[in-house]
Design a protein around this motif. Structure first.
Motif, PDB file in Angstrom:
ATOM      1  N   SER A 214      -0.208  -9.576 -10.850  1.00 34.18           N
ATOM      2  CA  SER A 214      -0.042  -8.386 -10.033  1.00 34.18           C
ATOM      3  C   SER A 214       1.038  -7.512 -10.670  1.00 34.18           C
ATOM      4  O   SER A 214       1.211  -7.521 -11.889  1.00 34.18           O
ATOM      5  N   ALA A 215       1.746  -6.770  -9.880  1.00 36.49           N
ATOM      6  CA  ALA A 215       2.858  -5.941 -10.347  1.00 36.49           C
ATOM      7  C   ALA A 215       3.696  -5.567  -9.152  1.00 36.49           C
ATOM      8  O   ALA A 215       3.218  -5.584  -8.007  1.00 36.49           O
ATOM      9  N   ALA A 216       4.942  -5.235  -9.393  1.00 32.75           N
ATOM     10  CA  ALA A 216       5.815  -4.827  -8.303  1.00 32.75           C
ATOM     11  C   ALA A 216       5.285  -3.547  -7.673  1.00 32.75           C
ATOM     12  O   ALA A 216       4.928  -2.604  -8.374  1.00 32.75           O
ATOM     13  N   ALA A 217       5.192  -3.534  -6.359  1.00 32.97           N
ATOM     14  CA  ALA A 217       4.706  -2.364  -5.639  1.00 32.97           C
ATOM     15  C   ALA A 217       5.484  -2.244  -4.342  1.00 32.97           C
ATOM     16  O   ALA A 217       5.567  -3.218  -3.584  1.00 32.97           O
ATOM     17  N   PRO A 218       6.064  -1.088  -4.056  1.00 32.85           N
ATOM     18  CA  PRO A 218       6.809  -0.934  -2.804  1.00 32.85           C
ATOM     19  C   PRO A 218       5.895  -1.025  -1.598  1.00 32.85           C
ATOM     20  O   PRO A 218       4.693  -0.731  -1.680  1.00 32.85           O
ATOM     21  N   ALA A 219       6.448  -1.485  -0.496  1.00 32.05           N
ATOM     22  CA  ALA A 219       5.671  -1.566   0.734  1.00 32.05           C
ATOM     23  C   ALA A 219       5.216  -0.182   1.151  1.00 32.05           C
ATOM     24  O   ALA A 219       5.921   0.809   0.957  1.00 32.05           O
ATOM     25  N   ALA A 220       4.019  -0.108   1.697  1.00 34.69           N
ATOM     26  CA  ALA A 220       3.484   1.175   2.143  1.00 34.69           C
ATOM     27  C   ALA A 220       4.342   1.722   3.276  1.00 34.69           C
ATOM     28  O   ALA A 220       4.738   0.975   4.184  1.00 34.69           O
ATOM     29  N   PRO A 221       4.664   3.015   3.262  1.00 39.03           N
ATOM     30  CA  PRO A 221       5.465   3.587   4.342  1.00 39.03           C
ATOM     31  C   PRO A 221       4.700   3.580   5.654  1.00 39.03           C
ATOM     32  O   PRO A 221       3.497   3.866   5.691  1.00 39.03           O
ATOM     33  N   ALA A 222       5.379   3.200   6.728  1.00 33.10           N
ATOM     34  CA  ALA A 222       4.743   3.209   8.046  1.00 33.10           C
ATOM     35  C   ALA A 222       4.584   4.634   8.533  1.00 33.10           C
ATOM     36  O   ALA A 222       5.439   5.491   8.314  1.00 33.10           O
TER      37      ALA A 222
ATOM     38  N   GLN B  49      -2.953  -4.544  -1.982  1.00 35.52           N
ATOM     39  CA  GLN B  49      -4.200  -5.022  -1.390  1.00 35.52           C
ATOM     40  C   GLN B  49      -4.654  -6.320  -2.048  1.00 35.52           C
ATOM     41  O   GLN B  49      -5.162  -7.220  -1.372  1.00 35.52           O
ATOM     42  N   GLY B  50      -4.490  -6.425  -3.350  1.00 32.02           N
ATOM     43  CA  GLY B  50      -4.904  -7.639  -4.042  1.00 32.02           C
ATOM     44  C   GLY B  50      -4.106  -8.848  -3.610  1.00 32.02           C
ATOM     45  O   GLY B  50      -4.668  -9.928  -3.364  1.00 32.02           O
ATOM     46  N   GLU B  51      -2.801  -8.704  -3.496  1.00 29.03           N
ATOM     47  CA  GLU B  51      -1.971  -9.815  -3.043  1.00 29.03           C
ATOM     48  C   GLU B  51      -2.333 -10.213  -1.618  1.00 29.03           C
ATOM     49  O   GLU B  51      -2.409 -11.402  -1.282  1.00 29.03           O
ATOM     50  N   ALA B  52      -2.574  -9.212  -0.771  1.00 21.40           N
ATOM     51  CA  ALA B  52      -2.927  -9.505   0.620  1.00 21.40           C
ATOM     52  C   ALA B  52      -4.288 -10.194   0.710  1.00 21.40           C
ATOM     53  O   ALA B  52      -4.476 -11.124   1.501  1.00 21.40           O
ATOM     54  N   ALA B  53      -5.254  -9.760  -0.118  1.00 15.39           N
ATOM     55  CA  ALA B  53      -6.593 -10.335  -0.068  1.00 15.39           C
ATOM     56  C   ALA B  53      -6.572 -11.820  -0.406  1.00 15.39           C
ATOM     57  O   ALA B  53      -7.242 -12.632   0.242  1.00 15.39           O
ATOM     58  N   LEU B  54      -5.790 -12.209  -1.423  1.00 15.83           N
ATOM     59  CA  LEU B  54      -5.743 -13.615  -1.807  1.00 15.83           C
ATOM     60  C   LEU B  54      -4.863 -14.432  -0.862  1.00 15.83           C
ATOM     61  O   LEU B  54      -5.112 -15.623  -0.656  1.00 15.83           O
ATOM     62  N   ALA B  55      -3.867 -13.789  -0.266  1.00 20.04           N
ATOM     63  CA  ALA B  55      -2.967 -14.521   0.641  1.00 20.04           C
ATOM     64  C   ALA B  55      -3.718 -15.059   1.854  1.00 20.04           C
ATOM     65  O   ALA B  55      -3.397 -16.135   2.363  1.00 20.04           O
ATOM     66  N   VAL B  56      -4.717 -14.325   2.323  1.00 17.95           N
ATOM     67  CA  VAL B  56      -5.406 -14.735   3.547  1.00 17.95           C
ATOM     68  C   VAL B  56      -6.518 -15.755   3.275  1.00 17.95           C
ATOM     69  O   VAL B  56      -7.194 -16.200   4.207  1.00 17.95           O
ATOM     70  N   THR B  57      -6.731 -16.137   2.022  1.00 17.58           N
ATOM     71  CA  THR B  57      -7.757 -17.142   1.718  1.00 17.58           C
ATOM     72  C   THR B  57      -7.307 -18.549   2.090  1.00 17.58           C
ATOM     73  O   THR B  57      -8.128 -19.469   2.132  1.00 17.58           O
TER      74      THR B  57
END
Length: 320
Positions: free
Chosen positions: A101-109, A149-157
């Motif tokens: 992956s790569a470092a990515a800041p959290a999406a702003p709320a 999105q990629g990190e989140a997609a694999l985290a929920v597996t």
């Protein structure tokens, strides 16, 4: 070392090094490839080729059957096909994933979401005039979104996932090949931005060490080179190694996008500039991750240039 490992992106900058390292360490390597004939010419003997696209869940599922661990590269679907395939792999599939992956800041709320959070948590302090205000909002950058999105997609597996977050690759220096072979002028929008560029071989070596570990490594693992260098510093090293007189010219964003048009889609070029803008405010850190997982210091930028100098002076085959 696990007996069987799936490598996606096996002909790419990191994956090609990883395949060779795994084979050297005695692993059985399966590579998911879109073009088997081309991959067979690029990859060493002994690699088992699984034809298919990384965005095709059926092809990914078939490639995952029987492997113990897998190295996952994010395709344009941000890991969606891999996540879908992992739901029902015959025989269970891999016990551990390593995600590049790569470092990515959290999406702003959004303002409405922030207000809802404040209502749900009455202990949260209300904003005041004295509260710190960010220099600028977190950019809604497509490259950042892809990695989140990629990190989140694999985290929920439900599978253990070790996330590798390297800094900018040293191999991005290849974008300067036309300038080195031509007038010797390197154009940059942010020539003073210092980055601890990381050698792709170091990323592959860390990935191999994690894949071989007895248990999933804690993540995310942030990788960097040993020194932060701005464009001037990297160009100076490139000039010394190649013997070419090189200079740096500051460009406007629009001029750089036009210049990059021969090799990059406009949207991607603008996304890269957005990443640079963010890194100016939040510089990537220097880390000891490479040393920790390989037992040796991270390779300096000069080492990458020395090993690839011929590419800047003549047409040669690219090996990563």
């Amino acid at each position: 070392m696990p007996r069987k490992v799936l490598v996606t992106g096996a002909t790419g900058t990191v994956g090609s090094h990883l395949v060779r390292r795994l084979l050297k360490d005695g692993a059985e390597v399966r590579a998911l490839v879109r073009e088997p004939e081309r991959a067979a010419a690029l990859l060493p003997a002994g690699v088992h080729l699984a034809p298919g696209d990384l965005t095709d869940p059926a092809a990914v599922r078939a490639a995952l059957v029987g492997v113990e661990r897998a190295f996952v590269l994010l395709a344009d679907d941000a890991g969606a096909a891999v996540a879908e395939a992992l739901r029902d792999v015959p025989g269970g599939g891999p016990e551990h994933l390593v995600l590049l992956s790569a470092a990515a800041p959290a999406a702003p709320a959004a303002p409405a979401a922030q207000a809802a959070e404040a209502q749900e948590d009455p202990t949260q302090d209300a904003p005041t005039q004295d509260a710190p205000v960010p220099d600028a909002p977190v950019p809604d950058n497509p490259l950042f979104r892809k990695h989140r999105q990629g990190e989140a997609a694999l985290a929920v597996t439900g599978r253990p996932v070790t996330v590798l977050r390297p800094g900018p690759f040293a191999s991005l220096t290849r974008q300067w090949i036309p300038a080195v072979r031509g007038a010797g002028v390197i154009g940059a929008v942010h020539p003073d931005l210092a980055l601890p560029v990381v050698d792709p071989r170091d990323i592959a070596d860390v990935a191999a060490a994690v894949l071989a570990g007895p248990a999933p490594a804690p993540g995310p693992l942030v990788l960097s080179g040993p020194q932060a260098l701005d464009t001037h510093g990297r160009v100076r090293i490139l000039a010394e190694v190649t013997g070419r007189p090189l200079t740096v010219r500051r460009l406007s964003a629009e001029a750089w996008v036009r210049l990059a048009g021969d090799r990059l889609p406009e949207a991607y070029a603008r996304a890269l500039l957005g990443v640079e803008e963010y890194l100016r405010r939040v510089p990537p850190p220097l880390t000891g991750t490479v040393q920790e997982y390989t037992g040796r210091p991270a390779r300096p930028f000069r080492a990458w240039v020395e090993d690839h100098a011929a590419e800047f002076l003549q047409t040669v085959s690219r090996t990563g």
